[in-house]
Design an enzyme around this catalytic site. Structure first.
Site, PDB file in Angstrom:
ATOM      1  CE  LYS A   1     -51.646 -30.485  44.008  1.00  0.00           C
ATOM      2  NZ  LYS A   1     -50.531 -29.800  43.379  1.00  0.00           N
ATOM      3  NE  ARG A   2     -56.708 -36.234  36.337  1.00  0.00           N
ATOM      4  CZ  ARG A   2     -56.921 -36.717  35.112  1.00  0.00           C
ATOM      5  NH1 ARG A   2     -57.135 -35.902  34.089  1.00  0.00           N
ATOM      6  NH2 ARG A   2     -56.949 -38.011  34.892  1.00  0.00           N
TER       7      ARG A   2
END
Ligand code: GPV
Length: 839
Positions: free
Chosen positions: A565-566
């Site tokens: 994920k970011r």
């Protein structure tokens, strides 16, 4: 040419010609024709990209009849239409998805193989349109897929960024950003529609004057004008004829703009103006869950919103509907506050351009818009300095002031003698430097406001939008996010799709609740074994990818423990690292210790200006370098950072995961959607009670979910009573050892400065409560390791996780939006040669 009519029952004859036919032989001929006539190549000279393009054009041809019929029928029927306004659409590659939704993937794979080519390799050629940062942009893409699949008339409106999210390279462990030139080889999926270009004004001032009929009017005198050119991409539904449109705007200098400069010989000056205009749609802002407050960003937002609303008015007028019916024709969803300026822009268009009264315009505006909030993080709440705002949008600032006066009067009536409430709720923040508050504008201008998971909606009501909830309780709703099973299962995990379909038929693909039928197989030894074999094969494929791209050999029998994920401090990649370092320390202290072998896999981008996030990436790579080489570890732990996490890579990762890390601080992740994709593919989750994790756990059962950490309420209480991370450091020997190891320079060639900011931030602030959750996380990971040793138990849990994901299909989310917010019904598209198509 000879066409193979009637060969395939799906194409009832009338559609079976060289550009529409679905039979293998017709497809093959179309492919070779395109290679010759479109790419201008023959086999000996053709590159993989030529083959990809030839196939893409063959498939595009097969979409066009559906696309045209869809538009024709919507136009003829004046159908009520959803307009999804979003600054981001993270679509991922189109070709594979279109093959799935057309239901010809296998036929095409076979036809391509017969020509000695490999479909997977051709699919790899497609540059993915990365016009989004993360969850929010990908959600918009999943929603378009579901809208088309559910046959809902809809348009996605956004920006055709010339450069999407940057490509991430890793150099010496550090993230390096490379511009994403996704349009380099052309884009076969879009069609430019210059005939529908619109003009957008910027800057300047307003004139108040009296018109020829003696009416008081306001005129916006801009100092810049740009042209928006729409580019359309068809969005095909799964096994339907519906092909909706994603309409993205490119900014250009108007044809006639600065004609004078040309004439006066200032050629370079005129070209410069052109360059300035075209900057507007040049690049996606790479920040996720945070707002930078840059003028160009506000310009982008206003640009696409104004283009889209003008386009919608054109459509309305084209269908001979009066402007008073705007809200009956269109339901507009605001994807966060990025398009919230639409509230003021629609008012301006209706009042200034179409001379409607304020009250009528306001009634239409409120009935048109609905607003989705995607975050509770204060740094993501958009606000624009009044001066900056007024210099770009002077007329909109006036409209917002007027809106605010009327709104605050309403507040006064409902809550008399409450000045602090007035200043809290005002559309203008006047506590210091003055700001326009976009979330407040969105709340006031919308008839519905929703959060993206049950917990998130509750927290919105209790906290961030508390005053608005008191003012308008009836506007608030929850719409838990969902993901499309087409891309994130059927396309990305074909083996599992086939196994599931062999047991329960294939209707689950459009009705994900049916996966529940798999529960009957959860303890069947033969099924369990097939399930395991598929996961194993998917892990082997990812292992090969890792070896190719990272040069690291990983053990497919180890737990594939994945965090993708970011990068953001609240998502706590750093907590995962503390677990890794803790296991490593245990091995160093006792090399023969029993440890379930694990491969820790990370993926994700950091915003280029986010120092701490980038330093965490560097720390992961530094820890990886040490652990992967240390002979004491004996391969029991491996750490891998996969660079350039994007939709393509995500599609490889989810099917290969055993363990899904969803470890954000409770109360910080609005929903999460990766959590759903992992579980759908049979990964077990280790997670906090945050966002949609709460509902995932409810669905799969507490016994099939690894829960740890403080609840949102406990986090608030701890913060209120004065949290001191140092206490945890001082009282927990393993935690202390892990942090000391990082601080000591052990992972940084003796450099004690490099990771100091990370260590200090935990010891002295720890905004996201890593140290408070550390022991709970470590204990829970211990349980994960034990569970994995019992493969039958693990497989049982894995099957139940997938079987119980029905709720998290984006089809369910979209049905809820349709019923409870948009009030829109499906429209069936036929391919018969109807009048509309003939004419
Ligand atoms: I605001 N989200 C995002 O990706 N970018 C943003 O700028 C904002 C929100 C995300 C949230 O962080 C996720 O929790 C959520 O699942 C996703 O939006 C979709 O709702």
């Amino acid at each position: 040419l000879q066409y193979n009519s009637f060969e395939d029952p799906r194409c009832e004859g009338y559609l079976e010609d060289g550009r529409t036919g679905m039979s293998p032989s017709t497809l093959k001929r179309a492919f070779l024709n395109n290679l010759f006539y479109v790419q201008g190549k023959f086999k000996a000279l053709a590159t993989p990209n030529d083959y990809y393009m030839a196939l893409a054009y063959a498939i595009r041809d097969r979409l066009l009849q559906r696309w045209i019929n869809t538009a024709a029928i919507y136009t003829a029927q004046g159908s009520r239409t959803v307009a999804y306004f979003s600054a981001e659409f993270l679509m991922g590659p189109h070709l594979g998805n279109n093959l799935i939704n057309l239901d010809i993937y296998k036929d095409v794979e076979k036809g391509i193989a017969e020509m000695g080519l490999n479909l997977g390799e051709l699919l790899e050629q497609e540059e993915e349109p990365g016009l989004g940062n993360g969850g929010l942009g990908r959600l918009a893409a999943c929603y378009l897929d579901s809208l088309a699949t559910l046959e809902i008339p809809s348009l996605g409106y956004g920006i055709r960024y010339e450069f999407g999210i940057f490509d991430q390279e890793i150099e010496d462990g550090w993230q390096v950003e490379i511009t994403d030139k996704w349009l380099r080889f052309g884009n076969p999926w879009e069609i430019a529609r210059p005939e529908w270009a619109v003009e957008v004004k910027l800057g300047g001032h307003t004139d108040h004057y009296v018109d020829d009929h003696g009416r008081y009017r306001i005129r916006w005198v801009p100092d810049q004008q740009v042209t928006g050119i729409p580019y359309d991409t068809p969005i095909l539904g799964c096994q339907t004829n519906t092909a909706n449109t994603l309409r993205l705007w490119t900014a250009e200098a108007p044809e006639s703009f600065n004609f004078n400069a040309f004439n006066s010989g200032d050629y370079l000056g005129a070209v410069y103006e052109k360059v300035v205009s075209e900057n507007i749609s040049k690049v996606l802002y790479p920040n996720d869950d945070s707002s930078q407050g840059k003028k160009l960003r506000l310009t982008q937002q206003y640009f696409f919103v104004s283009c889209s609303l003008q386009d919608m008015i054109r459509i309305l007028v084209g269908q001979e509907l009066p402007l008073e019916k705007f809200h009956e024709k269109f339901a507009v969803q605001l994807n966060d506050t990025h398009p919230a300026i639409a509230v003021a822009e629609l008012m301006r268009l209706l009042i200034d351009m179409h001379h409607m009264s304020w009250d009528s315009a306001w009634s239409i505006t409120q009935r048109t818009f609905a607003y989705t909030n995607h975050t509770l993080l204060p740094e993501a709440l958009e606000r624009w300095p009044v001066e900056l705002f007024g210099s770009l949008l002077p007329r909109h600032l006036e409209i917002i002031y007027e809106l605010n006066d009327r709104f605050l009067d309403e507040v006064r009536i409902k809550f008399p003698e409450d000045d602090s409430r007035l200043s809290r709720m005002s559309l203008i923040d006047e506590s210091g430097e003055r700001y326009v508050r976009m979330a407040h504008l969105a709340c006031v201008g919308s008839h519905a406001i929703n959060g993206v998971a049950a917990l998130h909606t509750e927290l919105l009501k209790q906290d961030v939008l508390y005053d608005f909830y008191q003012m308008y309780p009836g506007k608030f709703q929850n719409k838990t996010n969902g993901v499309t099973p087409r891309r994130f299962m059927v396309l990305s995990n074909p083996a599992l799709t086939e196994l599931v379909t062999s047991k329960i038929g294939d209707t689950w693909i459009k009705n994900l609740g049916e996966l529940q039928k798999l529960e009957a197989w959860a303890d069947n030894p033969e099924f369990q074994q097939q399930w395991r074999q598929i996961k194993q094969a998917n892990k082997q494929e990812l292992a090969a990818y890792i070896q190719k791209h990272n040069g690291i050999i990983v053990d497919p029998n180890s737990i594939f423990d994945i965090l993708a994920k970011r990068f953001h401090e609240y998502k706590r990649q750093y907590l995962d690292l503390l677990h890794i370092v803790t296991l490593y320390n245990r091995i160093k202290a006792n090399p023969d210790i029993e440890i379930t072998p694990r491969t820790f896999i990370f993926g994700g981008k950091a915003a280029p200006g986010y120092f701490m996030a980038k330093l965490i990436i560097k720390l992961i790579n530094s820890v990886a370098d040490v652990i992967n080489r240390d002979p004491d570890v004996r391969g029991r732990l491996k750490v891998v950072f996969l660079k350039n996490y994007n939709v393509k890579l995500a599609q490889r990762i989810y099917p290969a995961a055993d363990l899904s890390e969803q470890i954000s601080t409770a109360g910080k992740e609005a929903s999460g959607t990766g959590n759903m994709k992992f579980a759908l593919n049979g990964a077990l989750t280790i997670g906090t009670l945050d966002g949609a994790n709460v509902e995932i756990r409810e669905e799969v059962g507490a016994e099939n979910f690894f829960l740890f950490g403080l609840t949102a309420e406990q986090v608030y209480a701890k913060r209120a009573s004065g949290y001191n991370p140092m206490e945890y450091y001082n009282s927990n020997a393993e935690l202390r050892l892990a942090l000391d190891r990082i601080a000591s320079g052990f992972f940084s060639h003796g450099d004690t400065e490099l990771f100091k900011p990370l260590v200090d931030s935990l010891l002295h602030h720890d905004q996201y409560f890593l140290l408070a959750d550390y022991q709970s996380y470590i204990d829970c990971q211990e349980q994960v390791g034990l569970a994995y040793r019992d493969q039958d138990r693990w497989t049982h849990m894995s099957i139940l996780n997938a079987a119980r994901m029905g709720k998290f299909s984006s089809d369910r989310s979209i049905q809820d939006y349709c019923r409870e917010i948009w009030k829109v019904e499906p429209v069936t598209i036929t391919l018969e040669n109807s009048e509309v198509t003939d004419s």
